[in-house]
Design a protein around this motif. Structure first.
Motif, PDB file in Angstrom:
ATOM      1  N   PHE A 165       0.828  -1.207   0.000  1.00 16.54           N
ATOM      2  CA  PHE A 165       0.000   0.000   0.000  1.00 16.54           C
ATOM      3  C   PHE A 165       0.862   1.258   0.000  1.00 16.54           C
ATOM      4  CE2 PHE A 165      -2.273   3.188   2.736  1.00 16.54           C
ATOM      5  CZ  PHE A 165      -3.185   3.592   1.771  1.00 16.54           C
ATOM      6  N   ASP A 166       1.879   1.301   0.849  1.00 17.03           N
ATOM      7  CA  ASP A 166       2.754   2.463   0.939  1.00 17.03           C
ATOM      8  C   ASP A 166       3.459   2.714  -0.399  1.00 17.03           C
ATOM      9  OD1 ASP A 166       4.318   4.536   2.457  1.00 17.03           O
ATOM     10  OD2 ASP A 166       5.964   3.180   1.944  1.00 17.03           O
ATOM     11  N   ALA A 167       3.968   1.667  -1.013  1.00 18.13           N
ATOM     12  CA  ALA A 167       4.662   1.819  -2.301  1.00 18.13           C
ATOM     13  C   ALA A 167       3.690   2.287  -3.377  1.00 18.13           C
ATOM     14  CB  ALA A 167       5.320   0.504  -2.703  1.00 18.13           C
ATOM     15  N   ALA A 168       2.481   1.731  -3.380  1.00 20.44           N
ATOM     16  CA  ALA A 168       1.488   2.132  -4.377  1.00 20.44           C
ATOM     17  C   ALA A 168       1.076   3.591  -4.195  1.00 20.44           C
ATOM     18  CB  ALA A 168       0.261   1.219  -4.279  1.00 20.44           C
ATOM     19  N   VAL A 169       1.003   4.034  -2.952  1.00 21.46           N
ATOM     20  CA  VAL A 169       0.670   5.443  -2.680  1.00 21.46           C
ATOM     21  C   VAL A 169       1.751   6.356  -3.235  1.00 21.46           C
ATOM     22  CG1 VAL A 169       0.434   7.162  -0.844  1.00 21.46           C
ATOM     23  CG2 VAL A 169      -0.756   4.964  -0.653  1.00 21.46           C
ATOM     24  N   ARG A 170       3.009   5.999  -3.011  1.00 18.68           N
ATOM     25  CA  ARG A 170       4.114   6.857  -3.471  1.00 18.68           C
ATOM     26  C   ARG A 170       4.214   6.902  -4.983  1.00 18.68           C
ATOM     27  NH1 ARG A 170       8.331   4.463  -2.233  1.00 18.68           N
ATOM     28  NH2 ARG A 170       7.690   2.819  -0.764  1.00 18.68           N
ATOM     29  N   HIS A 171       3.938   5.802  -5.645  1.00 19.62           N
ATOM     30  CA  HIS A 171       4.078   5.760  -7.108  1.00 19.62           C
ATOM     31  C   HIS A 171       2.767   5.980  -7.845  1.00 19.62           C
ATOM     32  CE1 HIS A 171       8.221   4.383  -6.904  1.00 19.62           C
ATOM     33  NE2 HIS A 171       7.868   3.424  -6.061  1.00 19.62           N
ATOM     34  N   LEU A 172       1.639   5.801  -7.121  1.00 23.43           N
ATOM     35  CA  LEU A 172       0.309   5.796  -7.751  1.00 23.43           C
ATOM     36  C   LEU A 172       0.309   4.862  -8.964  1.00 23.43           C
ATOM     37  CD1 LEU A 172      -0.908   9.489  -7.402  1.00 23.43           C
ATOM     38  CD2 LEU A 172      -1.659   7.470  -6.127  1.00 23.43           C
ATOM     39  N   SER A 173       0.936   3.708  -8.747  1.00 22.88           N
ATOM     40  CA  SER A 173       1.026   2.693  -9.799  1.00 22.88           C
ATOM     41  C   SER A 173       1.343   1.358  -9.148  1.00 22.88           C
ATOM     42  CB  SER A 173       2.125   3.060 -10.803  1.00 22.88           C
ATOM     43  OG  SER A 173       2.474   1.947 -11.605  1.00 22.88           O
ATOM     44  N   GLY A 209      -6.089   9.516   4.263  1.00 17.77           N
ATOM     45  CA  GLY A 209      -5.846   9.579   5.701  1.00 17.77           C
ATOM     46  C   GLY A 209      -5.067   8.374   6.194  1.00 17.77           C
ATOM     47  N   TYR A 210      -5.396   7.202   5.662  1.00 21.42           N
ATOM     48  CA  TYR A 210      -4.707   5.974   6.090  1.00 21.42           C
ATOM     49  C   TYR A 210      -3.255   5.988   5.640  1.00 21.42           C
ATOM     50  CZ  TYR A 210      -4.439   0.986   7.269  1.00 21.42           C
ATOM     51  OH  TYR A 210      -4.118  -0.220   7.838  1.00 21.42           O
ATOM     52  N   ALA A 211      -3.005   6.525   4.441  1.00 19.72           N
ATOM     53  CA  ALA A 211      -1.639   6.546   3.900  1.00 19.72           C
ATOM     54  C   ALA A 211      -0.692   7.334   4.791  1.00 19.72           C
ATOM     55  CB  ALA A 211      -1.644   7.147   2.489  1.00 19.72           C
ATOM     56  N   ALA A 212      -1.141   8.492   5.281  1.00 22.05           N
ATOM     57  CA  ALA A 212      -0.278   9.322   6.129  1.00 22.05           C
ATOM     58  C   ALA A 212       0.062   8.600   7.424  1.00 22.05           C
ATOM     59  CB  ALA A 212      -0.971  10.649   6.434  1.00 22.05           C
ATOM     60  N   ALA A 213      -0.925   7.936   8.017  1.00 21.46           N
ATOM     61  CA  ALA A 213      -0.685   7.225   9.282  1.00 21.46           C
ATOM     62  C   ALA A 213       0.237   6.034   9.069  1.00 21.46           C
ATOM     63  CB  ALA A 213      -2.017   6.770   9.878  1.00 21.46           C
ATOM     64  N   ILE A 214       0.027   5.288   7.989  1.00 19.67           N
ATOM     65  CA  ILE A 214       0.846   4.104   7.720  1.00 19.67           C
ATOM     66  C   ILE A 214       2.277   4.500   7.386  1.00 19.67           C
ATOM     67  CG2 ILE A 214       1.184   2.183   6.109  1.00 19.67           C
ATOM     68  CD1 ILE A 214      -0.985   1.848   8.351  1.00 19.67           C
ATOM     69  N   ARG A 215       2.461   5.596   6.649  1.00 24.95           N
ATOM     70  CA  ARG A 215       3.831   6.052   6.334  1.00 24.95           C
ATOM     71  C   ARG A 215       4.594   6.343   7.618  1.00 24.95           C
ATOM     72  NH1 ARG A 215       6.069   8.833   2.209  1.00 24.95           N
ATOM     73  NH2 ARG A 215       5.058   7.227   0.963  1.00 24.95           N
TER      74      ARG A 215
END
Length: 296
Positions: A14-22, A68-74
């Motif tokens: 999830f974290d990697a997908a958020v950073r790349h949006l891919s 919101g979840y992405a910021a907390a997980i990062r």
């Protein structure tokens, strides 16, 4: 009781997908297949009971819940990685001290003295970050902080370091040949430079100097003391500053004392750390060294 947590692999995907949006580029980073990343994200969404991504015109975008979840997980992954690297590097010996410090105090007073700490504690690695306002220790992952203000910090222990005397200073050009102002009330004719995180600094000084007809809140505002110092040197106005932070500028003549009436601040500098970290070796070593430095 078992924790309600998804798998670490799902969170990494999830974290990697958020950073790349891919999903494809996330898979390349993690050395997985694109379908494996897609399965992990789908399993995470099933676990949470809500979608984290959606496709808009063939583009992958986060849903509001996903943002919101992405910021907390990062934050969780960053802290887990830092703890892992610290343990790998130091084991039970020494460690890393993450210290939040006021920018100008750090650069002008603390950093020039850190060579001595490094020589005496080579097993402690310092990680300095700047913070100008109080914060939540858990949210930024700091072990300790140097704070200016009252000895109040919820859930933390405060050790007083030093007080300060504040004094009005300005560029010598602003005084047009005068050595200083004979009467503090003359400040009404000058621009007063304001420090955002100390909004009452001028009022505090003016009250102590017995001046009640000068507006101590009016003037351009700067967030950091260093910026206030530079504005005063540039002749933008008169600043009220801690004397020990402008000693160099006063010595070399870039600044002069506008009114020779130093006033001791109501607040002080403190070393602050969570009470739960009092006995951690890096915190204890730094605390003992720092208190020795201010005592000298």
């Amino acid at each position: 009781m078992r924790r309600t947590l998804p798998s670490l692999m799902a969170l990494q995907c999830f974290d990697a997908a958020v950073r790349h949006l891919s999903f494809t580029r996330a898979a390349e980073e993690l050395n997985l297949t694109q379908s494996a990343v897609s399965r992990q994200i789908r399993a995470l969404e099933d676990f949470l009971g809500r979608p984290l991504f959606e496709r808009v015109k063939q583009r992958l975008v986060l849903t509001s819940a996903g943002e919101g979840y992405a910021a907390a997980i990062r934050d969780v992954l960053d802290r887990a990685e830092a703890a892992t690297l610290q343990l790998m590097a130091h084991g039970n010996d020494g460690g890393v001290l993450r210290l939040a410090v006021l920018p100008t105090f750090g650069s002008r007073w603390l950093v020039p003295r850190l060579g001595d700490f490094a020589r005496r504690h080579p097993d402690v690695e310092l990680d300095l970050v700047t913070q100008v306002r109080p914060f939540d220790f858990d949210k930024i992952g700091a072990d300790a902080a140097i704070h200016f203000g009252p000895a109040l910090w919820p859930g933390a222990t405060c050790h007083r370091l030093m007080g300060e005397a504040i004094v009005p200073v300005c560029s010598p050009a602003l005084l047009k040949g005068k050595k200083g102002l004979a009467d503090a009330r003359e400040l009404a004719g000058f621009t007063l430079l304001q420090h955002t995180t100390r909004p009452q600094a001028w009022n505090e000084w003016l009250h102590a100097a017995g001046v009640d007809d000068v507006d101590g809140l009016k003037g351009p505002r700067f967030e950091q003391i260093y910026m206030v110092i530079q504005a005063a040197i540039a002749g933008l106005g008169v600043a009220v500053l801690p004397h020990f932070l402008v000693e160099e500028e006063l010595r070399d003549g870039r600044l002069v004392v506008a009114v020779d009436k130093p006033v001791h601040s109501q607040h002080a500098y403190y070393l602050v750390h969570p009470a739960t970290k009092s006995d951690l070796y890096p915190v204890r070593a730094f605390r003992e060294w720092l208190l020795e430095q201010v005592g000298a």
